[in-house]
Scaffold this motif. Structure first.
Motif, PDB file in Angstrom:
ATOM      1  N   ARG A 211       1.438  -5.511  -7.780  1.00  0.00           N
ATOM      2  CA  ARG A 211       2.864  -5.255  -7.541  1.00  0.00           C
ATOM      3  C   ARG A 211       3.741  -5.835  -8.651  1.00  0.00           C
ATOM      4  O   ARG A 211       4.882  -5.426  -8.795  1.00  0.00           O
ATOM      5  CB  ARG A 211       3.282  -5.858  -6.185  1.00  0.00           C
ATOM      6  CG  ARG A 211       2.437  -5.371  -5.001  1.00  0.00           C
ATOM      7  CD  ARG A 211       2.590  -3.885  -4.751  1.00  0.00           C
ATOM      8  NE  ARG A 211       1.666  -3.404  -3.732  1.00  0.00           N
ATOM      9  CZ  ARG A 211       1.889  -3.404  -2.432  1.00  0.00           C
ATOM     10  NH1 ARG A 211       3.024  -3.891  -1.962  1.00  0.00           N
ATOM     11  NH2 ARG A 211       0.996  -2.939  -1.589  1.00  0.00           N
TER      12      ARG A 211
ATOM     13  N   GLU B 193      -3.961  -3.056  -5.495  1.00  0.00           N
ATOM     14  CA  GLU B 193      -2.763  -2.536  -6.163  1.00  0.00           C
ATOM     15  C   GLU B 193      -1.871  -3.696  -6.579  1.00  0.00           C
ATOM     16  O   GLU B 193      -1.353  -4.428  -5.735  1.00  0.00           O
ATOM     17  CB  GLU B 193      -1.979  -1.608  -5.235  1.00  0.00           C
ATOM     18  CG  GLU B 193      -0.770  -0.988  -5.909  1.00  0.00           C
ATOM     19  CD  GLU B 193       0.049  -0.094  -4.972  1.00  0.00           C
ATOM     20  OE1 GLU B 193       1.076   0.443  -5.426  1.00  0.00           O
ATOM     21  OE2 GLU B 193      -0.350   0.047  -3.797  1.00  0.00           O
TER      22      GLU B 193
ATOM     23  N   GLU C 177     -11.015  -2.382  -5.000  1.00  0.00           N
ATOM     24  CA  GLU C 177      -9.739  -1.803  -5.409  1.00  0.00           C
ATOM     25  C   GLU C 177      -8.581  -2.647  -4.877  1.00  0.00           C
ATOM     26  O   GLU C 177      -8.644  -3.187  -3.767  1.00  0.00           O
ATOM     27  CB  GLU C 177      -9.617  -0.371  -4.883  1.00  0.00           C
ATOM     28  CG  GLU C 177     -10.649   0.592  -5.449  1.00  0.00           C
ATOM     29  CD  GLU C 177     -10.485   0.808  -6.936  1.00  0.00           C
ATOM     30  OE1 GLU C 177      -9.314   0.857  -7.400  1.00  0.00           O
ATOM     31  OE2 GLU C 177     -11.508   0.916  -7.644  1.00  0.00           O
TER      32      GLU C 177
END
Length: 421
Positions: A184, A182, A180
């Motif tokens: 930006r 994230e 996983e």
């Protein structure tokens, strides 16, 4: 009505606003660090009104040079949690936190252009930079040649992240264990203008592999499934070696081996000629397969000092299909997407590099390309890139390298003052 003088001031202001004290970020938020080829363009932009600041830009970039000569594509001078992947993900081994890959080597060319503006002021800077540039170029010659062409080990190295040229080799990567993360970038820019999750999973997988191998070039050569001989890298290094040779001759510095390097790269460039496509093209080192893509990188041949009547015919065809500059991918291709990063948009920086080459060879399309780039920026601002069909701005705003292109090249179309006060 916005005048050329107004635009000159806006461009200078963008460079000053993105200045972080010795280095320039591409734009606030989306790109909060120093990028390699962005800084080379920024330096040429600064040189139009502050030549000492121009040299400082390049000198700061080379503070991050690795012991083996590689100059990384991102230098993390200070922490910014708003960017991913950051220095902890990369695990770079240089003197300053950095990424583990490089970018198109245009710094020597920009340094040569800056030096020519004021040789007296430039000489001490150039003498100090010359061995560092030479070490970087030597690194490419040692570790990144296939049939004399320069190959990349990550899509980000070419600076053309999601071009269709990488589609086939990217499909062979299985990123199942990437984990996983994230993103930006899509928090700053509409996701329709950015690479897809399919691409990003593989970008991160390649970063994780490089970190695991401690960015060891011999091991990467063996294990990395993504190795693509690239027109961007090949043409920019060939041009950079020519510029380094000229600088070495002018300053009485060590030029041993440079002429041989140039011959080797000239031969390598010809290994990128796809006879069926009638264009310079990317070649998969692992399989030998062509990408079968006419991209804006195909037209960097003149910048590298290589003329091609067939490539001229391709350029004329491509320019006839769009209004603004050279699209990053062939508008006739089903993969063309005028607003998604390197799958169609026009980039002022690529227009400039192509345009410089065309001008040096007195090509009949040279002035047209400069004029359309000037019109594009004048009408649509200093965006990161643009839709080539209608000029609509895309990507980041108030972008350093687009401002630099305006100051150093584009506004000459109507005799602009190149940003000088």
């Amino acid at each position: 009505m916005t005048t050329t003088k107004d635009l000159d001031k806006q461009a200078r202001d963008i460079l000053k606003q993105n200045d972080r004290g010795g280095y320039t970020i591409p734009t606030k938020g989306l790109y909060p660090y120093q990028w390699n080829w962005d800084s080379a363009f920024a330096a040429l932009g600064f040189a139009q009104f502050d030549i000492e600041r121009a040299w400082q830009e390049l000198e700061t970039l080379f503070t991050a040079q690795w012991d083996d000569g590689m100059v990384p594509h991102i230098v993390f001078h200070q922490s910014d949690p708003g960017y991913f992947p950051g220095p902890d993900i990369w695990g770079g081994t240089g003197p300053v936190p950095s990424s583990g890959i490089t970018q198109p080597p245009i710094a020597a060319t920009m340094a040569h252009l800056i030096y020519q503006l004021d040789p007296q002021k430039g000489e001490p800077h150039m003498r100090a930079l010359y061995p560092k540039l030479r070490a970087w170029h030597d690194w490419f010659m040692q570790w990144r040649l296939d049939q004399g062409a320069v190959y990349i080990t990550h899509p980000w190295e070419a600076g053309r992240d999601n071009t269709p040229e990488w589609d086939a080799p990217m499909e062979r990567i299985d990123p199942a264990n990437v984990g996983e993360y994230e993103r930006r970038d899509t928090q700053h820019v509409d996701g329709s203008m950015r690479p897809t999750k399919f691409d990003y999973d593989r970008y991160i997988w390649l970063v994780q592999m490089g970190k695991r191998l401690n960015w060891n070039q011999p091991q990467l050569r063996v294990e990395n499934p993504f190795q693509v001989a690239d027109p961007t890298m090949t043409f920019t290094l060939l041009r950079a070696q020519r510029d380094l040779l000229a600088l070495g001759e002018a300053l009485g510095l060590n030029i041993n081996g440079l002429a041989d390097d140039i011959l080797r790269l000239e031969s390598g460039a010809q290994s990128l000629w796809n006879p069926e496509l009638q264009s310079f093209d990317a070649r998969d080192v692992r399989t030998g397969e062509w990408a079968n893509c006419v991209s804006n990188a195909s037209f960097l041949c003149w910048y590298a000092g290589i003329d091609s009547p067939e490539q001229s015919a391709q350029l004329e065809r491509v320019l006839s299909q769009v209004k603004y500059g050279v699209p990053s991918h062939d508008p006739a291709s089903p993969k063309f997407d005028g607003r998604r990063y390197w799958r169609g948009p026009t980039w002022a920086i690529m227009n400039q590099l192509i345009g410089l080459g065309l001008e040096e060879m007195n090509h009949p399309l040279a002035e047209k390309l400069r004029a359309t780039t000037r019109d594009l920026i004048a009408a649509h601002g200093f965006a990161e890139y643009f839709d080539p069909t209608d000029g609509s701005p895309a990507g980041g705003k108030a972008f350093t390298w687009t401002a630099a292109v305006w100051l150093s090249w584009a506004n000459k179309a109507e005799g602009g003052n190149n940003g000088r006060d």
